[in-house]
Design a protein around this motif. Structure first.
Motif, PDB file in Angstrom:
ATOM      1  N   THR A  41     -45.694 129.802  45.343  1.00 41.67           N
ATOM      2  CA  THR A  41     -45.858 128.622  46.177  1.00 41.67           C
ATOM      3  C   THR A  41     -44.697 128.589  47.168  1.00 41.67           C
ATOM      4  O   THR A  41     -43.678 129.240  46.944  1.00 41.67           O
ATOM      5  N   PRO A  42     -44.830 127.839  48.266  1.00 45.25           N
ATOM      6  CA  PRO A  42     -43.761 127.846  49.282  1.00 45.25           C
ATOM      7  C   PRO A  42     -42.421 127.406  48.721  1.00 45.25           C
ATOM      8  O   PRO A  42     -42.344 126.574  47.816  1.00 45.25           O
ATOM      9  N   ALA A  43     -41.364 127.968  49.261  1.00 45.48           N
ATOM     10  CA  ALA A  43     -40.008 127.599  48.861  1.00 45.48           C
ATOM     11  C   ALA A  43     -39.751 126.128  49.170  1.00 45.48           C
ATOM     12  O   ALA A  43     -40.321 125.567  50.109  1.00 45.48           O
ATOM     13  N   TRP A  44     -38.904 125.488  48.378  1.00 45.13           N
ATOM     14  CA  TRP A  44     -38.529 124.103  48.641  1.00 45.13           C
ATOM     15  C   TRP A  44     -37.841 124.006  50.000  1.00 45.13           C
ATOM     16  O   TRP A  44     -37.079 124.894  50.388  1.00 45.13           O
ATOM     17  N   PRO A  45     -38.103 122.921  50.721  1.00 46.79           N
ATOM     18  CA  PRO A  45     -37.414 122.751  52.013  1.00 46.79           C
ATOM     19  C   PRO A  45     -35.920 122.547  51.817  1.00 46.79           C
ATOM     20  O   PRO A  45     -35.486 121.926  50.845  1.00 46.79           O
ATOM     21  N   LEU A  46     -35.127 123.085  52.732  1.00 45.53           N
ATOM     22  CA  LEU A  46     -33.680 123.036  52.611  1.00 45.53           C
ATOM     23  C   LEU A  46     -33.070 123.142  53.997  1.00 45.53           C
ATOM     24  O   LEU A  46     -33.487 123.989  54.793  1.00 45.53           O
ATOM     25  N   ALA A  47     -32.124 122.275  54.304  1.00 48.24           N
ATOM     26  CA  ALA A  47     -31.413 122.347  55.588  1.00 48.24           C
ATOM     27  C   ALA A  47     -30.284 123.354  55.469  1.00 48.24           C
ATOM     28  O   ALA A  47     -29.380 123.186  54.651  1.00 48.24           O
ATOM     29  N   ASN A  48     -30.331 124.405  56.260  1.00 50.39           N
ATOM     30  CA  ASN A  48     -29.357 125.479  56.123  1.00 50.39           C
ATOM     31  C   ASN A  48     -27.933 125.029  56.446  1.00 50.39           C
ATOM     32  O   ASN A  48     -26.965 125.652  56.009  1.00 50.39           O
ATOM     33  N   SER A  49     -27.785 123.912  57.183  1.00 52.90           N
ATOM     34  CA  SER A  49     -26.443 123.436  57.516  1.00 52.90           C
ATOM     35  C   SER A  49     -25.643 123.076  56.277  1.00 52.90           C
ATOM     36  O   SER A  49     -24.408 123.007  56.316  1.00 52.90           O
ATOM     37  N   GLU A  87     -25.930 133.530  61.515  1.00 59.68           N
ATOM     38  CA  GLU A  87     -26.164 132.221  60.915  1.00 59.68           C
ATOM     39  C   GLU A  87     -27.648 132.016  60.666  1.00 59.68           C
ATOM     40  O   GLU A  87     -28.487 132.322  61.518  1.00 59.68           O
ATOM     41  N   SER A  88     -27.966 131.470  59.510  1.00 57.18           N
ATOM     42  CA  SER A  88     -29.351 131.152  59.188  1.00 57.18           C
ATOM     43  C   SER A  88     -29.676 129.772  59.745  1.00 57.18           C
ATOM     44  O   SER A  88     -29.681 128.777  59.035  1.00 57.18           O
ATOM     45  N   ASN A  89     -29.920 129.723  61.040  1.00 56.62           N
ATOM     46  CA  ASN A  89     -30.113 128.465  61.750  1.00 56.62           C
ATOM     47  C   ASN A  89     -31.576 128.032  61.701  1.00 56.62           C
ATOM     48  O   ASN A  89     -32.466 128.751  62.164  1.00 56.62           O
ATOM     49  N   ASP A  90     -31.811 126.836  61.128  1.00 58.60           N
ATOM     50  CA  ASP A  90     -33.184 126.333  61.005  1.00 58.60           C
ATOM     51  C   ASP A  90     -33.816 125.990  62.346  1.00 58.60           C
ATOM     52  O   ASP A  90     -35.033 125.839  62.437  1.00 58.60           O
ATOM     53  N   LYS A  91     -32.987 125.843  63.374  1.00 62.62           N
ATOM     54  CA  LYS A  91     -33.492 125.387  64.672  1.00 62.62           C
ATOM     55  C   LYS A  91     -33.682 126.531  65.662  1.00 62.62           C
ATOM     56  O   LYS A  91     -33.955 126.315  66.835  1.00 62.62           O
ATOM     57  N   GLN A  92     -33.523 127.758  65.188  1.00 66.06           N
ATOM     58  CA  GLN A  92     -33.721 128.932  66.032  1.00 66.06           C
ATOM     59  C   GLN A  92     -34.649 129.915  65.346  1.00 66.06           C
ATOM     60  O   GLN A  92     -34.651 130.027  64.109  1.00 66.06           O
ATOM     61  N   LEU A  93     -35.429 130.630  66.139  1.00 71.47           N
ATOM     62  CA  LEU A  93     -36.250 131.695  65.585  1.00 71.47           C
ATOM     63  C   LEU A  93     -35.353 132.878  65.231  1.00 71.47           C
ATOM     64  O   LEU A  93     -34.472 133.257  66.004  1.00 71.47           O
ATOM     65  N   ILE A  94     -35.571 133.449  64.075  1.00 67.30           N
ATOM     66  CA  ILE A  94     -34.814 134.615  63.638  1.00 67.30           C
ATOM     67  C   ILE A  94     -35.797 135.770  63.493  1.00 67.30           C
ATOM     68  O   ILE A  94     -36.587 135.798  62.535  1.00 67.30           O
ATOM     69  N   PRO A  95     -35.796 136.703  64.429  1.00 68.38           N
ATOM     70  CA  PRO A  95     -36.744 137.820  64.364  1.00 68.38           C
ATOM     71  C   PRO A  95     -36.640 138.575  63.039  1.00 68.38           C
ATOM     72  O   PRO A  95     -35.549 138.883  62.567  1.00 68.38           O
ATOM     73  N   GLY A  96     -37.785 138.830  62.433  1.00 72.77           N
ATOM     74  CA  GLY A  96     -37.828 139.617  61.210  1.00 72.77           C
ATOM     75  C   GLY A  96     -37.557 138.853  59.933  1.00 72.77           C
ATOM     76  O   GLY A  96     -37.567 139.438  58.845  1.00 72.77           O
TER      77      GLY A  96
END
Length: 358
Positions: free
Chosen positions: A231-239, A212-221
């Motif tokens: 420019t930075p990607a637009w913010p998006l809630a993965n939920s 899962e691409s969880n915004d609230k957890q670190l994902i190594p790599g």
């Protein structure tokens, strides 16, 4: 060593790859390198034939601010390529007799509105349900998609809306439909969608970085995404992506998944065949989409797979099932290297053209 590790990940073979693939690898490398600048967001690519890696390489930067080069083992958001995992999960339950493709979605979801009795599981898988697609609402990606939502909150806004068309009569790509499939998987299995994918697909296949691409957890790599500029990607809630686009993965994991799926190691060969067959509408028109997989021809060969886009990542996973060729390309920028589907076809074509000589 990397090649040996990669071969061990692939379920079909651990035999030595053909010795004379260097020229082909160079050709593939030239095709990709021409598209990506070293100081820009780039791509991780893996091209496999008969279970053997021909090219496994990354181009460009994983993080522009820190000047970090991309590596083939880096993790990417894969967006709608998640749909192929969702469809596989559905077919697992079909094989076990727990789901009926021809059954109405209301059989499995008590809260579904009454008029959805016309919508079957197959309609959801083939994007022919007629249920409105929430992600097409005006302003959705600028506002709604930036806030966390539960799976129920992703579905409930369309409950009271009429169908966009009579179920089964048209094809219209639909993220809401695949989030509904995530809800059905949870209801039937009694397990959270992401947990089901992990338990029934990821762990059995030994996929190390698909989750899962969880915004609230670190994902190594996990690499950074960029839009034009860069420019930075637009913010998006993965939920908001869930069963329609909420996974992260690597080129190695995706190739291993595709090889296992097509060899009948996850779902039955009959289910694989049905997934790989283009759905046909009542008027006789083929949609070019099976059950959770795009279906197309390149040089007369049968290609299946799925692509994905999510701010600002592109993914493409395709297999020429006639020739045993798999191409995986994962981008962390907004088309910095051009069209990802076109690149995939170009790479597969190059390998197809080399088969006689090799």
């Amino acid at each position: 060593m990397k090649r040996l590790v990669l071969l061990l990940c692939f379920p079909l073979t651990a035999m030595a790859a053909p010795a004379n693939t260097a020229k082909l690898a160079h050709s593939l490398d030239t095709i990709i390198a021409a598209r990506f600048k070293p100081a820009s967001p780039g791509v991780a690519a893996l091209i496999v034939r008969d279970g053997h890696p021909i090219l496994r390489k990354a181009y460009g930067l994983a993080n522009v601010e820190l000047n970090v080069p991309l590596q083939p083992e880096h993790v990417f958001r894969i967006g709608s390529t998640t749909k192929l995992f969702t469809a596989t999960a559905v077919m697992l339950l079909v094989d076990e007799g727990k789901l009926d493709l021809g059954a109405p979605v209301t059989r499995y979801l008590d809260a579904a509105p009454r008029h959805w009795e016309k919508v079957t599981i197959e309609h959801l898988l083939t994007h022919t349900s007629g249920i409105p697609n929430l992600s097409m609402d005006s302003g959705y990606w600028r506002t709604t998609a930036r806030l966390d939502h539960t799976l129920e909150e992703l579905i409930s806004p369309v409950h009271a809306r009429p169908f966009d068309f009579e179920p089964g009569t048209k094809f219209a790509y639909n993220n809401t439909g695949f989030n509904l499939l995530g809800m059905v998987i949870e209801k039937v299995s009694g397990t959270d969608y992401f947990a089901f994918v992990e338990q029934r697909i990821v762990k059995p296949l030994g996929l190390k970085h698909t989750r899962e691409s969880n915004d609230k957890q670190l994902i190594p790599g996990l690499v950074t995404g960029y839009r034009e500029g860069p420019t930075p990607a637009w913010p998006l809630a993965n939920s908001n992506l869930h069963a329609a686009g909420g996974l992260v993965s690597t080129v190695d994991d995706l190739a291993a998944f595709m090889l296992s799926l097509q060899s009948g190691k996850i779902v039955s060969p009959a289910s694989v065949k049905r997934m790989n067959t283009s759905h046909v509408l009542p008027n006789g028109a083929a949609t070019g989409y099976g059950l959770g997989t795009w279906v197309r021809k390149v040089n007369g060969k049968h290609l299946v797979g799925h692509g994905g886009y999510i701010f600002n990542f592109y993914s493409q996973l395709e297999m020429d099932v006639d020739s045993g060729i798999v191409a995986v390309t994962l981008h962390n920028g907004d088309k910095f290297g051009g069209d990802n589907e076109e690149l995939s076809r170009q790479l597969i074509s190059a390998v197809q053209g080399s088969i006689v000589g090799i």
